[in-house]
Scaffold this motif. Sequence first.
Motif, PDB file in Angstrom:
ATOM      1  N   LEU A   1      -6.402   1.377   4.315  1.00 22.91           N
ATOM      2  CA  LEU A   1      -6.588   1.683   2.894  1.00 22.91           C
ATOM      3  C   LEU A   1      -6.189   0.520   1.987  1.00 22.91           C
ATOM      4  CD1 LEU A   1      -5.386   5.392   2.809  1.00 22.91           C
ATOM      5  CD2 LEU A   1      -7.717   4.559   2.471  1.00 22.91           C
ATOM      6  N   THR A   2      -5.345  -0.401   2.483  1.00 24.26           N
ATOM      7  CA  THR A   2      -4.934  -1.521   1.629  1.00 24.26           C
ATOM      8  C   THR A   2      -6.039  -2.553   1.443  1.00 24.26           C
ATOM      9  OG1 THR A   2      -4.003  -2.814   3.445  1.00 24.26           O
ATOM     10  CG2 THR A   2      -2.506  -1.304   2.307  1.00 24.26           C
ATOM     11  N   ALA A   3      -7.153  -2.402   2.146  1.00 19.26           N
ATOM     12  CA  ALA A   3      -8.293  -3.295   1.875  1.00 19.26           C
ATOM     13  C   ALA A   3      -8.832  -3.059   0.461  1.00 19.26           C
ATOM     14  CB  ALA A   3      -9.395  -3.069   2.910  1.00 19.26           C
ATOM     15  N   HIS A   4      -8.507  -1.890  -0.084  1.00 15.23           N
ATOM     16  CA  HIS A   4      -8.962  -1.521  -1.424  1.00 15.23           C
ATOM     17  C   HIS A   4      -7.742  -1.269  -2.301  1.00 15.23           C
ATOM     18  CE1 HIS A   4     -12.796  -0.988   0.599  1.00 15.23           C
ATOM     19  NE2 HIS A   4     -12.127  -0.323   1.509  1.00 15.23           N
ATOM     20  N   GLY A   5      -7.914  -1.388  -3.597  1.00 15.41           N
ATOM     21  CA  GLY A   5      -6.796  -1.199  -4.507  1.00 15.41           C
ATOM     22  C   GLY A   5      -6.554   0.267  -4.815  1.00 15.41           C
ATOM     23  N   HIS A   6      -5.344   0.557  -5.332  1.00 19.14           N
ATOM     24  CA  HIS A   6      -5.044   1.851  -5.929  1.00 19.14           C
ATOM     25  C   HIS A   6      -5.055   3.015  -4.943  1.00 19.14           C
ATOM     26  CE1 HIS A   6      -5.092  -0.270  -9.681  1.00 19.14           C
ATOM     27  NE2 HIS A   6      -6.307  -0.723  -9.430  1.00 19.14           N
ATOM     28  N   TYR A   7      -4.888   2.740  -3.672  1.00 17.76           N
ATOM     29  CA  TYR A   7      -4.699   3.823  -2.696  1.00 17.76           C
ATOM     30  C   TYR A   7      -3.235   3.960  -2.286  1.00 17.76           C
ATOM     31  CZ  TYR A   7      -9.644   4.766  -1.560  1.00 17.76           C
ATOM     32  OH  TYR A   7     -10.952   5.153  -1.600  1.00 17.76           O
ATOM     33  N   VAL A   8      -2.572   2.821  -2.000  1.00 19.26           N
ATOM     34  CA  VAL A   8      -1.226   2.854  -1.424  1.00 19.26           C
ATOM     35  C   VAL A   8      -0.270   2.249  -2.445  1.00 19.26           C
ATOM     36  CG1 VAL A   8       0.185   2.149   0.549  1.00 19.26           C
ATOM     37  CG2 VAL A   8      -2.267   2.543   0.868  1.00 19.26           C
ATOM     38  N   ASN A   9       0.707   3.003  -2.898  1.00 19.96           N
ATOM     39  CA  ASN A   9       1.560   2.491  -3.964  1.00 19.96           C
ATOM     40  C   ASN A   9       2.552   1.448  -3.444  1.00 19.96           C
ATOM     41  OD1 ASN A   9       3.873   3.821  -3.035  1.00 19.96           O
ATOM     42  ND2 ASN A   9       4.184   4.999  -4.909  1.00 19.96           N
ATOM     43  N   VAL A  10       3.269   0.807  -4.336  1.00 22.21           N
ATOM     44  CA  VAL A  10       4.025  -0.388  -3.954  1.00 22.21           C
ATOM     45  C   VAL A  10       5.214  -0.041  -3.059  1.00 22.21           C
ATOM     46  CG1 VAL A  10       5.443  -0.441  -6.075  1.00 22.21           C
ATOM     47  CG2 VAL A  10       4.950  -2.575  -4.860  1.00 22.21           C
ATOM     48  N   GLN A  11       5.804   1.135  -3.238  1.00 20.23           N
ATOM     49  CA  GLN A  11       6.909   1.515  -2.346  1.00 20.23           C
ATOM     50  C   GLN A  11       6.375   1.811  -0.939  1.00 20.23           C
ATOM     51  OE1 GLN A  11       6.397   2.728  -5.422  1.00 20.23           O
ATOM     52  NE2 GLN A  11       8.305   2.805  -6.578  1.00 20.23           N
ATOM     53  N   ALA A  12       5.253   2.492  -0.848  1.00 19.39           N
ATOM     54  CA  ALA A  12       4.654   2.747   0.466  1.00 19.39           C
ATOM     55  C   ALA A  12       4.241   1.423   1.115  1.00 19.39           C
ATOM     56  CB  ALA A  12       3.448   3.679   0.333  1.00 19.39           C
ATOM     57  N   ARG A  13       3.864   0.451   0.311  1.00 18.54           N
ATOM     58  CA  ARG A  13       3.463  -0.841   0.882  1.00 18.54           C
ATOM     59  C   ARG A  13       4.673  -1.572   1.470  1.00 18.54           C
ATOM     60  NH1 ARG A  13       0.518  -1.298  -3.792  1.00 18.54           N
ATOM     61  NH2 ARG A  13       1.467  -3.257  -4.418  1.00 18.54           N
ATOM     62  N   THR A  14       5.844  -1.466   0.847  1.00 16.36           N
ATOM     63  CA  THR A  14       7.025  -2.073   1.475  1.00 16.36           C
ATOM     64  C   THR A  14       7.254  -1.470   2.858  1.00 16.36           C
ATOM     65  OG1 THR A  14       8.253  -2.822  -0.465  1.00 16.36           O
ATOM     66  CG2 THR A  14       9.568  -2.089   1.391  1.00 16.36           C
ATOM     67  N   LEU A  15       7.144  -0.159   2.968  1.00 15.87           N
ATOM     68  CA  LEU A  15       7.352   0.486   4.274  1.00 15.87           C
ATOM     69  C   LEU A  15       6.258   0.069   5.259  1.00 15.87           C
ATOM     70  CD1 LEU A  15       8.549   3.922   2.896  1.00 15.87           C
ATOM     71  CD2 LEU A  15       9.885   2.414   4.401  1.00 15.87           C
ATOM     72  N   LEU A  16       5.030  -0.072   4.756  1.00 16.05           N
ATOM     73  CA  LEU A  16       3.932  -0.524   5.622  1.00 16.05           C
ATOM     74  C   LEU A  16       4.169  -1.961   6.094  1.00 16.05           C
ATOM     75  CD1 LEU A  16       1.154  -0.076   6.907  1.00 16.05           C
ATOM     76  CD2 LEU A  16       0.121  -0.633   4.686  1.00 16.05           C
TER      77      LEU A  16
END
Lengths: 463, 463
Positions: free
Chosen positions: A438-453
């Motif tokens: 989902l990170t290939a596109h914007g506005h799906y995964v928020n910034v806190q979830a991205r740190t965990l990812l």
Amino acid sequence: MSTAAPALLRPRAAPALPARLARSAAVTGAGHHMRTDEVVGWLARRTRAHRFRVERVPITELDGWSFTPGTGDLVHRSGRFFSVAGVWVDVPGGPTGRWRQPIVHQPEVGVLGVLAKEFDGVLHFLTQAKMEPGNPNLIQLSPTVQATRSNYLRVHRGAEVRYLSHFMRPERILTDSLQSEHGSWFFRKANRNMLVGTVEDEVLLADDFCWLTLGQIGELLRLDHVVNMDARTVVACFPMAVPEAGALHSDVELLSWLTGERARHDVDVAAIGRAGVDGWEHDTKTLGRPYGRYFRITGVAVEAGSREVTGWSQPLLEPSGTGIAAFLYRHIGGVPHVLAHAKVEAGHLNTVELAPTVQATPGNWEHLPIESRPPFLDSVLTAAERGLVRYEATHSEEGGRFLDADIRYMFVPTDEETAPLTPRAGYQWLTVGQLNSLTAHGHYVNVQARTLLACLNSGAVRL
Amino acid sequence: MSTAAPALLRPRAAPALPARLARSAAVTGAGHHMRTDEVVGWLARRTRAHRFRVERVPITELDGWSFTPGTGDLVHRSGRFFSVAGVWVDVPGGPTGRWRQPIVHQPEVGVLGVLAKEFDGVLHFLTQAKMEPGNPNLIQLSPTVQATRSNYLRVHRGAEVRYLSHFMRPERILTDSLQSEHGSWFFRKANRNMLVGTVEDEVLLADDFCWLTLGQIGELLRLDHVVNMDARTVVACFPMAVPEAGALHSDVELLSWLTGERARHDVDVAAIGRAGVDGWEHDTKTLGRPYGRYFRITGVAVEAGSREVTGWSQPLLEPSGTGIAAFLYRHIGGVPHVLAHAKVEAGHLNTVELAPTVQATPGNWEHLPIESRPPFLDSVLTAAERGLVRYEATHSEEGGRFLDADIRYMFVPTDEETAPLTPRAGYQWLTVGQLNSLTAHGHYVNVQARTLLACLNSGAVRL
């Protein structure tokens, strides 16, 4: 009817990249340039090499910053950088309903760019020892380039942004998307998250820079306050191939669930002047809330030797207390799944994004009865007390805008009783591979979830 | 550590679906239910079976609609449906710069849903003969369900929406995304575009409904004013597998180009009251622009027998003159590519979306010198005059909000001289498969480009 040679065509996807990223993630102890256990010492030496001083100053005494008559917005005289304005929010049926709050407004899209290059057949990533005034330890590892548009257009007449040309005219683009940042603090902010490859034989290595493998970054993500938020969000967007036998829900079902979550929330958000926000008190020192909840706006003065400019002052948003961002996870059919929350945040462009299972600052909820607190918060706190977490580290959020904004990031195993396969409304199970795609596109995964990812992509944690 | 049986897992993608859609697209002359050449006659009979009358009425005499004192917005007394408000737009460096305009505000997310079912091994799609007051011929083919949230929550106390349960509790989701609609006329409107499969043995066929293959829909898309916009946008989102040897740009390069286009446009848009829009004149009959450019707001009164309610009046946006939406295309390495425009439209949520190469109403540009007109407009008009277009049909835009909003849709072959492989800024070549893939997500492909994509998906045109 062909009008051009077939040699013009290329494959739509680059199938070799995920394997190259996996190989880099497997290299942990030492890279081409530095051993992993040397990095923290190197950051400390870079801190000493510069003469950084950050001190709090009253917001009414910030050089170049003032409250605009009428709107009450806190702005810079150039009209650039960012401003502290207000927002009006109506979330019918939400836990808070309607409210007004100050918010950081930064319409410019910046670049967070990581340069990748192979050494001895292993991809390395160029990181920077970068000072940001809001970091508790000032210097952390950042992406190769971390620049607002004002930075790279050199509005403040500072030094040129190093390595910027690799991102303005990329040789080989590996990923590039607009990703949101903190929706409770920023009004619709997005930055460009780029991973770019170079095939140049020699990339001149500047003083504050260091090549690291993905596995080395993973090792460093187990430490507190070493890898900054901007680096974490770009690493989250690295296009990994996660070997998974399947998923509880197909990709289409997952997107359909999220579409439904977006459709059912009738969120109304309007930018307003800061003066239109009631209940926040502004004295000469800070702008804040009675009882100190949520956050306050604080001023800092900075002296620095290694930044684009040598001294400046600015406002920073200072959250009240350490936040928590935790994914509950389960193995479903042998495949790790995390429980994501389709979370409404006032500053999000598109209503909801996928957030960790729990994303909250416990101190803001202590005055409320337990049934009014965020779901799963108590499960996570209990697991943390008992040492039942799979991963835990405290990281800093964007030190250029936030002061001492610490979040405890965790992965917490759970079970059918606490988090059933058919979860409560607004929550859904997805695999690590699905979250990554989902990170290939914007506005799906928020910034806190991205740190965990980023912790998953880099091997800082394996579920 | 597995906590559940492997049978819980399913593949992330359903590989059989594209082949089933392709098989349905290949069936053109007749379906299970009706021969293709019978459909237009059936639509005419449905029109006669109801007693439809639509007549223009002054906007000040619309039942239940009035101008709000202060803001000047045209609203319904229920506060639902939609309103005519205003928008303030600043596009630095754009051809028009800053402007204010009236705009249709409809924050509710509606459902555009198509139900799919196999007959004799071929997928058929349930379409409806639906009256919309703005259609020149009143009745056109619509999706199975075309309902605003007010509709299906039955705010206007009308009849139940048929087949709605298939979309509220879908058996098998084939695609489901939030797609934008006309960015020049709507403020951030999005509808849910759903394709849902059923395995029920019998789906009761109501009077105004008809099962068609994808190929039959393609045949009908060669005719003017038969397939309505709502059906076209859902067909555009059908997840086809286009057999292509490759593309001029990889998917990542394409997304990176679009990310760059979004980042470089510093568009500022704010919702304002309709009274804040200068230069638009409002008399008792309509709200419009001197010289009649762009559009005006008109009132209509409707009498109908087959709608959810039997009579009502409402405002409609009436564009001045027929628009043009055309893709220039080339075969590159033997693979058809279309030239997309990353177009800024005031009402788009995310700054730019991919539009056809030309999307303009020629009448709005006639007073301007040729160099100020939209790029490629004259190429398209010349090709059309000389009969050099590969496809041309005139379709109606959303007849529930727009009155006689006709657009001539075209595919026009081009060459290196007119449209080189390295196009001007803001334009890019992509394959049909790439355009199709992007519709899995919202806010990439605008509604006019989706009509053209529907023609490709359904075989109405082959490039």
